[in-house]
Each structure stands twice: as C-alpha cells, then as structure tokens.
Write an enzyme that holds these catalytic residues in place. Structure first.
Site, mmCIF file in Angstrom:
data_model
loop_
_atom_site.group_PDB
_atom_site.id
_atom_site.type_symbol
_atom_site.label_atom_id
_atom_site.label_comp_id
_atom_site.label_asym_id
_atom_site.label_seq_id
_atom_site.Cartn_x
_atom_site.Cartn_y
_atom_site.Cartn_z
ATOM 1 N N ARG A 165 -16.370 8.054 10.518
ATOM 2 C CA ARG A 165 -16.392 7.837 9.065
ATOM 3 C C ARG A 165 -17.800 7.513 8.595
ATOM 4 O O ARG A 165 -18.236 7.957 7.527
ATOM 5 C CB ARG A 165 -15.416 6.716 8.689
ATOM 6 C CG ARG A 165 -15.263 6.521 7.176
ATOM 7 C CD ARG A 165 -14.215 5.473 6.873
ATOM 8 N NE ARG A 165 -12.888 5.935 7.215
ATOM 9 C CZ ARG A 165 -11.892 5.145 7.620
ATOM 10 N NH1 ARG A 165 -12.097 3.847 7.759
ATOM 11 N NH2 ARG A 165 -10.706 5.648 7.881
ATOM 12 N N GLY B 263 -5.220 0.518 13.805
ATOM 13 C CA GLY B 263 -4.975 1.835 14.377
ATOM 14 C C GLY B 263 -5.225 1.897 15.869
ATOM 15 O O GLY B 263 -4.794 1.039 16.641
ATOM 16 N N GLU C 99 1.060 12.292 -1.184
ATOM 17 C CA GLU C 99 1.601 12.924 0.017
ATOM 18 C C GLU C 99 0.534 13.832 0.635
ATOM 19 O O GLU C 99 -0.001 14.723 -0.028
ATOM 20 C CB GLU C 99 2.849 13.738 -0.317
ATOM 21 C CG GLU C 99 3.577 14.249 0.916
ATOM 22 C CD GLU C 99 4.875 14.959 0.569
ATOM 23 O OE1 GLU C 99 5.524 15.443 1.507
ATOM 24 O OE2 GLU C 99 5.229 15.046 -0.628
ATOM 25 N N ASP D 16 -10.119 11.572 5.157
ATOM 26 C CA ASP D 16 -8.937 11.685 6.008
ATOM 27 C C ASP D 16 -9.431 11.714 7.441
ATOM 28 O O ASP D 16 -10.394 12.425 7.758
ATOM 29 C CB ASP D 16 -8.120 12.935 5.695
ATOM 30 C CG ASP D 16 -6.733 12.870 6.331
ATOM 31 O OD1 ASP D 16 -6.038 11.854 6.109
ATOM 32 O OD2 ASP D 16 -6.347 13.810 7.044
ATOM 33 N N SER D 17 -8.807 10.912 8.272
ATOM 34 C CA SER D 17 -9.291 10.742 9.635
ATOM 35 C C SER D 17 -8.147 10.810 10.627
ATOM 36 O O SER D 17 -6.982 10.597 10.278
ATOM 37 C CB SER D 17 -9.997 9.382 9.784
ATOM 38 O OG SER D 17 -11.018 9.216 8.835
ATOM 39 N N SER E 12 -8.180 5.330 -1.980
ATOM 40 C CA SER E 12 -7.460 4.528 -1.006
ATOM 41 C C SER E 12 -6.973 3.262 -1.691
ATOM 42 O O SER E 12 -7.651 2.731 -2.581
ATOM 43 C CB SER E 12 -8.363 4.151 0.181
ATOM 44 O OG SER E 12 -7.710 3.247 1.046
ATOM 45 N N GLY E 13 -5.818 2.784 -1.271
ATOM 46 C CA GLY E 13 -5.305 1.524 -1.790
ATOM 47 C C GLY E 13 -5.639 0.361 -0.875
ATOM 48 O O GLY E 13 -5.259 -0.783 -1.132
#
Length: 202
Positions: free
Chosen positions: A184, A156, A48, A77-78, A14-15
């Site tokens: 998570r 989110g 991607e 991934d959520s 993750s960035g």
C-alpha cells in the site's frame, strides 16, 4: 453564500479511520500542510466489490464515493496471494473467513507443512475526480514468506507475512517501513505526484 470548500477535499473510500490515517500518512507531501482536507467516506456506506481484479475494485470504490460526495476520492483494494495456493486468498482475502483469527487459521491449515511459502501482498489504488471519473491509478507489491505461526499484533494476515528486507513480520513493521516496503505504501507513493498535480497542490 457558497458552501464549496476553500481547499481541495480528498475522500478516502474507506470507513476504517485507521486505514484512512495510514493512507494519508503514506501519501508523501499530501495533506493539511499543502492545503488538502482529507476525509473518510460517509458513514454507513457499503460498496459491493464486484470487480475481477484489485484495480477494478479500487476503481469501483473511488468512482462511487466521488459521485456520492462530489469530491475527489482515493480508493485502494488489497489482497494476499500465496504461491503454493495458486494465488489464494487473493481477491477474497477480506472474505476468506469471518474474523482475522479464522483467516489466519484457514490459511495455515491450507498451506500445511509446505516448504514453498512465498507470497505477495498486492495493492491497487485509483483516484476519481468529483464527477466520478477515474483519472489516475497505481499499484504496489510486497514479496514475503508465510510464517508457520503469527508474529506480532496486526490486522488481517499481517502477523503471518514475513518481509525479508524488514527482518520481521508485516505486523511488526513500523509506519515508516510499511510506507517504504509495504504494497500500500508503494502504491501511495506512486500515486502522490499525480494526485498533487491534479488537485493543484504544491
């Protein structure tokens, strides 16, 4: 002179520095205290997400980052699945609208006055070895209700998602509650024992 690190390195795919810190804190007993160096993925890297499931996307990200860095890599991934919307936004949660405000507005608009407001946060995690092979996976789910208006401040869909066990929205939950009740956090806790074993920690 060898440039190889003296301790294992785990790259979170993750960035987002906040997300990296969050995942690290959720991996109970995994971190600097046990000789592990945690990093975020290389800057500017965009992967991607072409998978058809959360697990496929997590595998894709973990494998790509591990192959690029030559280090162990952990990815997640959520998404939010709303019962009355046939599971939407689901895999498209992050791309449902351009901004968090617009995502919340669209979700509330599509849900309307429905009394059926159940939903689930789903998180999948994948660990890839330095060669890019996925060697460990986990999943966590958190059931809740979609509020009629946001409560609290968070990214989110967090302000819209009420968790009954916590008595508040996801956005209002502290880090300890997110680690214990959040999707998570559950995935990270399930991942931690195997991760420690594979990396030779503790």
């Amino acid at each position: 002179m060898s440039l190889s690190p003296s301790r294992p390195v785990l790259v979170i795919a993750s960035g987002n520095a906040h997300k990296v810190a969050e995942i690290t804190s959720m991996l109970e007993g995994v971190g600097p205290e046990v000789g592990l160096e945690v990093r975020q993925q290389p800057k500017g890297l965009e992967i991607e997400e072409t998978g058809l499931t959360y697990a496929e996307n997590a595998r894709l990200k973990a494998s790509t980052v591990a192959s690029l860095t030559g280090c162990w890599s952990l990815a997640d991934d959520s998404g939010l699945e709303v019962d009355a919307l046939d599971g939407r936004p689901g895999l498209h949660s992050a791309r449902y609208a351009p901004t968090d405000h617009e995502k919340i507005h669209r979700l509330l608009h599509e849900l309307g006055d429905s009394l059926y407001r159940g939903g689930t946060f789903v998180s999948a995690m994948a660990l890839a070895d330095p060669a890019g092979e996925v060697v460990l996976e986990s999943e966590g789910v958190c059931r809740g209700l979609i509020l009629r208006e946001p409560s609290g401040h968070g990214g989110g869909y967090d302000p819209l998602f009420h968790v009954r066990e916590a008595g508040c929205s996801y956005a209002e939950m502290g880090e300890h509650l997110k680690s214990r009740l959040g999707s998570r956090g559950k995935a990270a806790r399930a991942m931690a024992p195997g991760l420690k074993r594979l990396l030779g920690l503790g």
